[in-house]
Design an enzyme around this catalytic site. Structure first.
Site, PDB file in Angstrom:
ATOM      1  N   ASN A 185      51.596  90.904 106.401  1.00 41.56           N
ATOM      2  CA  ASN A 185      51.634  89.461 106.567  1.00 41.56           C
ATOM      3  C   ASN A 185      50.619  89.073 107.638  1.00 41.56           C
ATOM      4  O   ASN A 185      50.498  89.751 108.670  1.00 41.56           O
ATOM      5  CB  ASN A 185      53.024  88.985 107.004  1.00 41.56           C
ATOM      6  CG  ASN A 185      53.091  87.461 107.145  1.00 41.56           C
ATOM      7  OD1 ASN A 185      53.208  86.735 106.162  1.00 41.56           O
ATOM      8  ND2 ASN A 185      52.997  86.979 108.383  1.00 41.56           N
ATOM      9  N   TYR A 189      50.527  82.258 114.507  1.00 41.22           N
ATOM     10  CA  TYR A 189      51.639  81.955 115.410  1.00 41.22           C
ATOM     11  C   TYR A 189      51.079  81.838 116.828  1.00 41.22           C
ATOM     12  O   TYR A 189      50.361  82.731 117.270  1.00 41.22           O
ATOM     13  CB  TYR A 189      52.697  83.065 115.390  1.00 41.22           C
ATOM     14  CG  TYR A 189      53.084  83.544 114.013  1.00 41.22           C
ATOM     15  CD1 TYR A 189      53.512  82.651 113.039  1.00 41.22           C
ATOM     16  CD2 TYR A 189      53.022  84.890 113.673  1.00 41.22           C
ATOM     17  CE1 TYR A 189      53.867  83.089 111.770  1.00 41.22           C
ATOM     18  CE2 TYR A 189      53.378  85.344 112.414  1.00 41.22           C
ATOM     19  CZ  TYR A 189      53.798  84.436 111.466  1.00 41.22           C
ATOM     20  OH  TYR A 189      54.154  84.867 110.212  1.00 41.22           O
ATOM     21  N   ARG A 202      55.446  83.129 119.128  1.00 44.86           N
ATOM     22  CA  ARG A 202      56.372  82.135 118.584  1.00 44.86           C
ATOM     23  C   ARG A 202      56.284  82.145 117.060  1.00 44.86           C
ATOM     24  O   ARG A 202      55.413  81.522 116.455  1.00 44.86           O
ATOM     25  CB  ARG A 202      56.050  80.746 119.118  1.00 44.86           C
ATOM     26  CG  ARG A 202      57.032  79.677 118.617  1.00 44.86           C
ATOM     27  CD  ARG A 202      56.619  78.287 119.042  1.00 44.86           C
ATOM     28  NE  ARG A 202      57.517  77.299 118.495  1.00 44.86           N
ATOM     29  CZ  ARG A 202      58.596  76.823 119.121  1.00 44.86           C
ATOM     30  NH1 ARG A 202      58.884  77.246 120.337  1.00 44.86           N
ATOM     31  NH2 ARG A 202      59.374  75.929 118.549  1.00 44.86           N
ATOM     32  N   LEU A 204      58.787  81.357 113.755  1.00 45.60           N
ATOM     33  CA  LEU A 204      60.075  80.808 113.354  1.00 45.60           C
ATOM     34  C   LEU A 204      60.727  81.724 112.323  1.00 45.60           C
ATOM     35  O   LEU A 204      60.068  82.533 111.677  1.00 45.60           O
ATOM     36  CB  LEU A 204      59.897  79.395 112.805  1.00 45.60           C
ATOM     37  CG  LEU A 204      59.226  78.415 113.776  1.00 45.60           C
ATOM     38  CD1 LEU A 204      59.151  77.030 113.159  1.00 45.60           C
ATOM     39  CD2 LEU A 204      59.955  78.362 115.113  1.00 45.60           C
ATOM     40  N   ARG A 207      59.331  82.531 108.768  1.00 46.76           N
ATOM     41  CA  ARG A 207      57.962  83.017 108.617  1.00 46.76           C
ATOM     42  C   ARG A 207      57.936  84.527 108.394  1.00 46.76           C
ATOM     43  O   ARG A 207      58.854  85.267 108.759  1.00 46.76           O
ATOM     44  CB  ARG A 207      57.132  82.652 109.857  1.00 46.76           C
ATOM     45  CG  ARG A 207      57.075  81.164 110.157  1.00 46.76           C
ATOM     46  CD  ARG A 207      56.363  80.381 109.060  1.00 46.76           C
ATOM     47  NE  ARG A 207      54.968  80.746 108.936  1.00 46.76           N
ATOM     48  CZ  ARG A 207      53.994  80.186 109.640  1.00 46.76           C
ATOM     49  NH1 ARG A 207      54.251  79.243 110.528  1.00 46.76           N
ATOM     50  NH2 ARG A 207      52.738  80.575 109.451  1.00 46.76           N
ATOM     51  N   GLU A 249      48.119  87.845 102.676  1.00 43.50           N
ATOM     52  CA  GLU A 249      47.009  87.012 103.132  1.00 43.50           C
ATOM     53  C   GLU A 249      45.773  87.851 103.451  1.00 43.50           C
ATOM     54  O   GLU A 249      44.641  87.417 103.222  1.00 43.50           O
ATOM     55  CB  GLU A 249      47.414  86.209 104.372  1.00 43.50           C
ATOM     56  CG  GLU A 249      48.529  85.216 104.171  1.00 43.50           C
ATOM     57  CD  GLU A 249      49.913  85.824 104.324  1.00 43.50           C
ATOM     58  OE1 GLU A 249      50.905  85.091 104.228  1.00 43.50           O
ATOM     59  OE2 GLU A 249      50.001  87.064 104.539  1.00 43.50           O
ATOM     60  N   ASP A 298      52.473  70.018 120.751  1.00 49.77           N
ATOM     61  CA  ASP A 298      52.571  70.471 119.371  1.00 49.77           C
ATOM     62  C   ASP A 298      51.920  69.468 118.420  1.00 49.77           C
ATOM     63  O   ASP A 298      51.502  68.387 118.819  1.00 49.77           O
ATOM     64  CB  ASP A 298      54.041  70.681 118.996  1.00 49.77           C
ATOM     65  CG  ASP A 298      54.225  71.802 117.997  1.00 49.77           C
ATOM     66  OD1 ASP A 298      53.244  72.185 117.333  1.00 49.77           O
ATOM     67  OD2 ASP A 298      55.352  72.302 117.872  1.00 49.77           O
TER      68      ASP A 298
END
Length: 502
Positions: A185, A189, A202, A204, A207, A249, A298
């Site tokens: 993956n 992040y 970080r 979530l 993910r 990816e 953010d």
């Protein structure tokens, strides 16, 4: 479908930008604390070029030797170029990628031969492993590891400290082998620097990186992680794309880069890394250790709350002899994520239409954080169709489960035109009949407007013309000039008021 040359590295893409007059060097000193992000924000807001700061200054006033590149994807044209096409060709690329994901069976030999570009694109996902790695020209391990040597910015006045904003974080599940690239993956992040060799990651819970971490936690083992700083545009955009969970990816980046990815074994952790990257941070994430992350500005335009997230212990920093540090900022749009999202909206439309054919166009307003609101134009043919489309979109991709509001309009409405949307809402929508409210649905964890973290309501608005049992009144007829009269007006203006003809 690629019409631009391959971009196997960040540098090759920067060369392309320079040739197009889209790269500017900033020779004077600029502080990495607040000043650099202020300059970046001002340039992005004006549709400006890629910036290369050649004299970054640390918070202590020391000159740092590593140049900083920002605003890489500060325009939709550069995002499209990162995908290998012009902006006008994004829709064609989207159709090609939709067919690549679910190709129809060939109709005879000629049709099969015509699909060679699709086969070539599929082959581009197979990485080359081994060989010379520019990213490992310099290897720093142990006491030589020092994140303070990197020009990591502090972006906003209320930020907790330096924050890495364009990291491509590579992870793999515990049951996989290091060379099983298809299981990797790659996620973007954010990473907070909390020491010379420590970061907070970080990610979530939904993910891919978090899912891989849980697989290592179940074994009670630390997880190997590699963070790519300054990857190819194909890798950067692949990591940001909402790809299916079964698609790696790292492999898919070859389709976007126009060349097979080149990978090499990391020096201190069992994981493969891109050979042509600028910088790689290697290390381990403990199964249990966390630290308070934030607050940081953010994409919502607000500072997020402080919460615990996993800690990464850095075991090595590898980089080119003359590395470039790639950075960005996030904030209330416009910012780079919003601009990338605008192009991805066009790229994803053919895939969406393959599953919901009546959709004619779709717009995710950048001002609504690029995904929290959607306006959808449909070819309406039967009563209740608008609600069916809403439900189909909410259930189609995980990203749409975070879309709080969907407005459905007819295909005579431009979904990206607020005046058209306002007219449709004012003339085709009744709040007592055409508003659908859902309760207790999944929501973006970062949405502090939600009553509960990760759980909130959704609203669907049917602003389409009503058919059959949807109304008991005669429905209005839209006014329009006769085509011949409109043509006469255009011809007259061309003769007498040519400045009004575009």
């Amino acid at each position: 479908m690629r019409t631009l040359p391959p971009f196997p590295s960040l540098r090759s893409f920067l060369d392309h930008c320079a040739e197009a007059g889209e790269l500017r060097l900033i020779p004077e000193p600029v502080a990495i604390r607040h000043q650099m992000s202020a300059v970046h924000r001002a340039v992005l807001g004006r549709g400006g070029p890629v910036l290369r700061f050649d004299a970054p200054v640390s918070k202590t006033g020391a000159r740092l030797s590593m140049p900083v590149v920002t605003n890489l994807f500060g325009t939709t044209a550069r995002v499209a170029a990162g995908l290998g096409v012009t902006l006008d060709e994004v829709g064609e690329l989207g159709a090609f990628l939709a067919a690549l994901r679910a190709p129809p069976p060939p109709e005879g030999l000629r049709d099969a031969l015509s699909r060679w570009p699709m086969l070539k694109a599929a082959l581009a996902t197979r990485p080359k492993i081994g060989g010379k790695a520019p990213v490992q020209e310099v290897v720093l391990e142990g006491a030589a590891v020092d994140m303070g040597a990197l020009p990591v910015q502090t972006l906003w006045p209320g930020d907790a400290g330096p924050l890495i904003t364009w990291p491509v974080v590579l992870t793999r599940p515990a049951e996989s082998a290091p060379d099983a690239v298809q299981t990797y993956n790659a996620g973007v992040y954010r990473a907070q620097v909390i020491g010379r060799d420590r970061l907070i990651l970080r990610w979530l819970a939904h993910r891919g990186g978090a899912a891989h971490h849980r697989s290592w936690q179940r074994r009670g083992e630390k997880m190997p992680v590699a963070i790519v700083l300054g990857g190819s545009p194909g890798l950067l955009l692949s990591a940001a794309l909402p790809l299916p969970e079964t698609v790696s990816e790292l492999s898919f980046s070859g389709v976007l880069s126009g060349t097979r990815p080149r990978l090499v074994a990391a020096r201190t952790v069992p994981i493969l890394v891109p050979s042509d990257a600028e910088i790689v941070l290697e290390g381990w994430v403990d199964p249990q250790e966390t630290a308070p992350e934030g607050p940081f500005g953010d994409h919502t335009g607000y500072y997020n709350a402080v919460e615990p997230f996993p800690v990464m212990q850095i075991t090595a920093i590898t980089h080119r002899r003359d590395p470039l540090y790639l950075s960005t900022y996030t904030g209330r749009p416009p910012d780079e994520p919003a601009i990338i999202g605008e192009v991805f909206n066009r790229l994803a439309l053919p895939t969406i239409r393959a599953q919901i054919p009546e959709i004619r166009d779709l717009w995710l307003p950048p001002a609504a954080c690029s995904y929290r609101m959607a306006v959808v134009a449909i070819d309406k043919r039967y009563p209740g169709q608008a609600r069916r489309v809403m439900m189909a979109l909410w259930g189609m991709l995980p990203q749409f489960s975070y879309t709080k509001t969907i407005i459905v309009v007819d295909d005579d409405i431009d979904p990206a035109n607020w005046d058209d949307i306002a007219w449709a809402l004012a003339t085709r929508m009744d709040p007592s009949r055409d508003v659908m409210i859902l309760r207790d649905t999944p929501m973006d964890y970062l949405d502090f407007a939600a009553p509960e973290p990760g759980l909130a309501g959704k609203m669907g608005i049917d602003a389409t013309n009503k058919l059959g049992p949807e109304t008991r009144r005669d429905w209005g007829e839209v006014m329009a000039m006769a085509p011949a009269d409109e043509a006469f007006a255009t011809e007259l203006l061309a003769r007498h008021l040519p400045e009004l003809i575009r």
